[in-house]
Scaffold this motif. Sequence first.
Motif, PDB file in Angstrom:
ATOM      1  N   VAL A  33      14.234  -2.327   2.104  1.00 36.83           N
ATOM      2  CA  VAL A  33      13.406  -1.305   2.736  1.00 36.83           C
ATOM      3  C   VAL A  33      13.579  -0.008   1.973  1.00 36.83           C
ATOM      4  CG1 VAL A  33      12.934   0.008   4.828  1.00 36.83           C
ATOM      5  CG2 VAL A  33      13.626  -2.382   5.010  1.00 36.83           C
ATOM      6  N   SER A  34      12.477   0.582   1.564  1.00 41.48           N
ATOM      7  CA  SER A  34      12.514   1.891   0.922  1.00 41.48           C
ATOM      8  C   SER A  34      12.198   2.941   1.973  1.00 41.48           C
ATOM      9  CB  SER A  34      11.486   1.961  -0.214  1.00 41.48           C
ATOM     10  OG  SER A  34      11.426   3.261  -0.760  1.00 41.48           O
ATOM     11  N   ARG A  35      13.050   3.976   2.063  1.00 39.21           N
ATOM     12  CA  ARG A  35      12.837   5.043   3.039  1.00 39.21           C
ATOM     13  C   ARG A  35      12.848   6.389   2.330  1.00 39.21           C
ATOM     14  NH1 ARG A  35      14.749   8.970   6.272  1.00 39.21           N
ATOM     15  NH2 ARG A  35      14.335   8.892   8.523  1.00 39.21           N
ATOM     16  N   SER A  36      11.860   7.198   2.659  1.00 38.79           N
ATOM     17  CA  SER A  36      11.822   8.565   2.147  1.00 38.79           C
ATOM     18  C   SER A  36      11.225   9.450   3.237  1.00 38.79           C
ATOM     19  CB  SER A  36      11.002   8.647   0.857  1.00 38.79           C
ATOM     20  OG  SER A  36       9.682   8.212   1.083  1.00 38.79           O
ATOM     21  N   GLU A  37      10.951  10.692   2.905  1.00 36.43           N
ATOM     22  CA  GLU A  37      10.386  11.629   3.871  1.00 36.43           C
ATOM     23  C   GLU A  37       9.164  12.278   3.253  1.00 36.43           C
ATOM     24  OE1 GLU A  37      12.426  15.416   5.312  1.00 36.43           O
ATOM     25  OE2 GLU A  37      12.951  13.988   6.896  1.00 36.43           O
ATOM     26  N   VAL A  38       8.143  12.493   4.047  1.00 38.52           N
ATOM     27  CA  VAL A  38       6.903  13.063   3.533  1.00 38.52           C
ATOM     28  C   VAL A  38       6.422  14.150   4.490  1.00 38.52           C
ATOM     29  CG1 VAL A  38       5.473  11.322   4.695  1.00 38.52           C
ATOM     30  CG2 VAL A  38       4.584  12.540   2.710  1.00 38.52           C
ATOM     31  N   THR A  39       5.926  15.240   3.920  1.00 37.46           N
ATOM     32  CA  THR A  39       5.359  16.340   4.702  1.00 37.46           C
ATOM     33  C   THR A  39       3.847  16.339   4.519  1.00 37.46           C
ATOM     34  OG1 THR A  39       7.350  17.702   4.513  1.00 37.46           O
ATOM     35  CG2 THR A  39       5.295  18.829   5.048  1.00 37.46           C
ATOM     36  N   VAL A  40       3.140  16.282   5.632  1.00 37.54           N
ATOM     37  CA  VAL A  40       1.679  16.226   5.635  1.00 37.54           C
ATOM     38  C   VAL A  40       1.142  17.565   6.128  1.00 37.54           C
ATOM     39  CG1 VAL A  40      -0.351  15.042   6.538  1.00 37.54           C
ATOM     40  CG2 VAL A  40       1.739  13.753   6.055  1.00 37.54           C
ATOM     41  N   LYS A  41       0.241  18.157   5.356  1.00 42.33           N
ATOM     42  CA  LYS A  41      -0.351  19.441   5.719  1.00 42.33           C
ATOM     43  C   LYS A  41      -1.805  19.253   6.146  1.00 42.33           C
ATOM     44  CE  LYS A  41       2.681  22.082   2.673  1.00 42.33           C
ATOM     45  NZ  LYS A  41       2.780  23.060   1.557  1.00 42.33           N
ATOM     46  N   PRO A  42      -2.310  20.127   7.018  1.00 42.01           N
ATOM     47  CA  PRO A  42      -3.671  19.956   7.541  1.00 42.01           C
ATOM     48  C   PRO A  42      -4.724  19.876   6.437  1.00 42.01           C
ATOM     49  CG  PRO A  42      -2.508  21.681   8.731  1.00 42.01           C
ATOM     50  CD  PRO A  42      -1.649  21.320   7.563  1.00 42.01           C
ATOM     51  N   GLY A  43      -5.521  18.811   6.475  1.00 42.56           N
ATOM     52  CA  GLY A  43      -6.627  18.656   5.557  1.00 42.56           C
ATOM     53  C   GLY A  43      -6.237  18.437   4.108  1.00 42.56           C
ATOM     54  N   GLN A  44      -4.962  18.175   3.838  1.00 41.63           N
ATOM     55  CA  GLN A  44      -4.516  18.011   2.459  1.00 41.63           C
ATOM     56  C   GLN A  44      -4.028  16.591   2.194  1.00 41.63           C
ATOM     57  OE1 GLN A  44      -1.849  20.997   0.974  1.00 41.63           O
ATOM     58  NE2 GLN A  44      -2.836  22.660   2.099  1.00 41.63           N
ATOM     59  N   GLU A  45      -3.924  16.265   0.910  1.00 40.41           N
ATOM     60  CA  GLU A  45      -3.446  14.951   0.490  1.00 40.41           C
ATOM     61  C   GLU A  45      -2.066  15.088  -0.133  1.00 40.41           C
ATOM     62  OE1 GLU A  45      -6.049  11.740  -1.378  1.00 40.41           O
ATOM     63  OE2 GLU A  45      -4.979  12.540  -3.121  1.00 40.41           O
ATOM     64  N   THR A  46      -1.157  14.244   0.316  1.00 33.52           N
ATOM     65  CA  THR A  46       0.199  14.208  -0.231  1.00 33.52           C
ATOM     66  C   THR A  46       0.345  12.948  -1.071  1.00 33.52           C
ATOM     67  OG1 THR A  46       1.057  15.373   1.716  1.00 33.52           O
ATOM     68  CG2 THR A  46       2.654  14.235   0.336  1.00 33.52           C
ATOM     69  N   VAL A  47       0.845  13.101  -2.282  1.00 35.58           N
ATOM     70  CA  VAL A  47       0.997  11.966  -3.200  1.00 35.58           C
ATOM     71  C   VAL A  47       2.480  11.644  -3.345  1.00 35.58           C
ATOM     72  CG1 VAL A  47       0.570  11.097  -5.530  1.00 35.58           C
ATOM     73  CG2 VAL A  47      -1.087  12.630  -4.442  1.00 35.58           C
ATOM     74  N   VAL A  48       2.829  10.362  -3.167  1.00 38.74           N
ATOM     75  CA  VAL A  48       4.227   9.938  -3.234  1.00 38.74           C
ATOM     76  C   VAL A  48       4.357   8.682  -4.081  1.00 38.74           C
ATOM     77  CG1 VAL A  48       4.795  10.914  -0.975  1.00 38.74           C
ATOM     78  CG2 VAL A  48       4.043   8.541  -1.139  1.00 38.74           C
ATOM     79  N   SER A  49       5.588   8.419  -4.524  1.00 34.88           N
ATOM     80  CA  SER A  49       5.905   7.198  -5.264  1.00 34.88           C
ATOM     81  C   SER A  49       7.132   6.572  -4.636  1.00 34.88           C
ATOM     82  CB  SER A  49       6.170   7.521  -6.732  1.00 34.88           C
ATOM     83  OG  SER A  49       6.484   6.352  -7.454  1.00 34.88           O
ATOM     84  N   LEU A  50       7.103   5.248  -4.428  1.00 32.24           N
ATOM     85  CA  LEU A  50       8.192   4.531  -3.778  1.00 32.24           C
ATOM     86  C   LEU A  50       8.712   3.433  -4.695  1.00 32.24           C
ATOM     87  CD1 LEU A  50       6.560   4.175  -0.242  1.00 32.24           C
ATOM     88  CD2 LEU A  50       8.343   5.789  -0.892  1.00 32.24           C
ATOM     89  N   GLU A  51       9.982   3.120  -4.555  1.00 36.74           N
ATOM     90  CA  GLU A  51      10.624   2.091  -5.377  1.00 36.74           C
ATOM     91  C   GLU A  51      11.223   1.009  -4.482  1.00 36.74           C
ATOM     92  OE1 GLU A  51      10.747   2.117  -8.695  1.00 36.74           O
ATOM     93  OE2 GLU A  51      10.009   4.145  -9.106  1.00 36.74           O
ATOM     94  N   LEU A  52      11.021  -0.260  -4.869  1.00 36.54           N
ATOM     95  CA  LEU A  52      11.617  -1.395  -4.165  1.00 36.54           C
ATOM     96  C   LEU A  52      12.219  -2.355  -5.175  1.00 36.54           C
ATOM     97  CD1 LEU A  52       9.068  -2.416  -1.358  1.00 36.54           C
ATOM     98  CD2 LEU A  52      11.390  -1.582  -1.027  1.00 36.54           C
ATOM     99  N   THR A  53      13.317  -2.993  -4.788  1.00 38.05           N
ATOM    100  CA  THR A  53      13.929  -4.023  -5.625  1.00 38.05           C
ATOM    101  C   THR A  53      13.873  -5.354  -4.899  1.00 38.05           C
ATOM    102  OG1 THR A  53      15.434  -2.410  -6.612  1.00 38.05           O
ATOM    103  CG2 THR A  53      16.022  -4.740  -6.825  1.00 38.05           C
ATOM    104  N   GLU A  54      13.291  -6.355  -5.535  1.00 41.45           N
ATOM    105  CA  GLU A  54      13.163  -7.691  -4.942  1.00 41.45           C
ATOM    106  C   GLU A  54      14.388  -8.515  -5.325  1.00 41.45           C
ATOM    107  OE1 GLU A  54      10.158 -11.255  -5.783  1.00 41.45           O
ATOM    108  OE2 GLU A  54       9.194  -9.480  -4.940  1.00 41.45           O
ATOM    109  N   THR A  55      15.140  -8.943  -4.294  1.00 43.37           N
ATOM    110  CA  THR A  55      16.401  -9.639  -4.563  1.00 43.37           C
ATOM    111  C   THR A  55      16.474 -11.036  -3.977  1.00 43.37           C
ATOM    112  OG1 THR A  55      17.379  -8.628  -2.579  1.00 43.37           O
ATOM    113  CG2 THR A  55      17.684  -7.475  -4.657  1.00 43.37           C
ATOM    114  N   ARG A  56      15.665 -11.327  -2.969  1.00 43.51           N
ATOM    115  CA  ARG A  56      15.790 -12.614  -2.293  1.00 43.51           C
ATOM    116  C   ARG A  56      15.251 -13.734  -3.165  1.00 43.51           C
ATOM    117  NH1 ARG A  56      13.000 -15.061   2.825  1.00 43.51           N
ATOM    118  NH2 ARG A  56      14.596 -16.466   3.555  1.00 43.51           N
ATOM    119  N   ALA A  57      15.974 -14.839  -3.256  1.00 45.64           N
ATOM    120  CA  ALA A  57      15.615 -15.910  -4.186  1.00 45.64           C
ATOM    121  C   ALA A  57      14.730 -16.987  -3.564  1.00 45.64           C
ATOM    122  CB  ALA A  57      16.880 -16.555  -4.742  1.00 45.64           C
TER     123      ALA A  57
END
Length: 226
Positions: free
Chosen positions: A183-207
Amino acid sequence: MGRGALILLLSLAAPLAAAQQGTVRGEVRVTVQGPDGRSVPKADRSGVVVYLTGYTEPPPASEVDMAQRNKAFQPSVVAVVAGQKVRFSNNDVVVHNVFSRSRAQKFDAGKNRPGEDYTETFKKTGIVDVYCDIHEQMVATLVVVPNRAVAVTGPDGRFVLTGVPPGTYPLFAVHRRDERSDVSRSEVTVKPGQETVVSLELTETRADDSHADKRGRSYSTHPDGY
């Protein structure tokens, strides 16, 4: 206040409320372990569920469909808002089952003949692993979220969350099929009428997707069932 004035106020209020909402847009990068043991980017980043928490919304009235076709769940990953219904339909020519032993929700549909449906309401947020008690290879994931700010990525790993009220929220990305998921967890702030751009990272480990049947035992039949 006359009816005409009330209608006018309501018609003005809807665009104003929409203007106050924001959008979260971004991309999930997934890495896997290569043959040499090193982490490498995964080309197909489908099936990552990205969602916000921190507020609740009523679920859509529409049902989510998950078909059993060619001895597989299609789609194999879906997201639903808490309180929403999921319809499992047997589109094969063999008998199927749908069950889950997950903490978020336990259920058992019994045996579903070809052409039959089973509907389950998912009231509690969390990850629900879904299986067939007859065909061991049938594996799916339901992610139950608290609001409508949710998306499932396609091969390019991109997502868009719309209609988000202004504020700061936890942002999650889930990509695995059981409760030991990455699970990737981060925090994001959203402003009225605006677009927030984010990037997330995940590592796949289950075989693998090995799991017990609905009684908690090993499958007694060939993995393909019948």
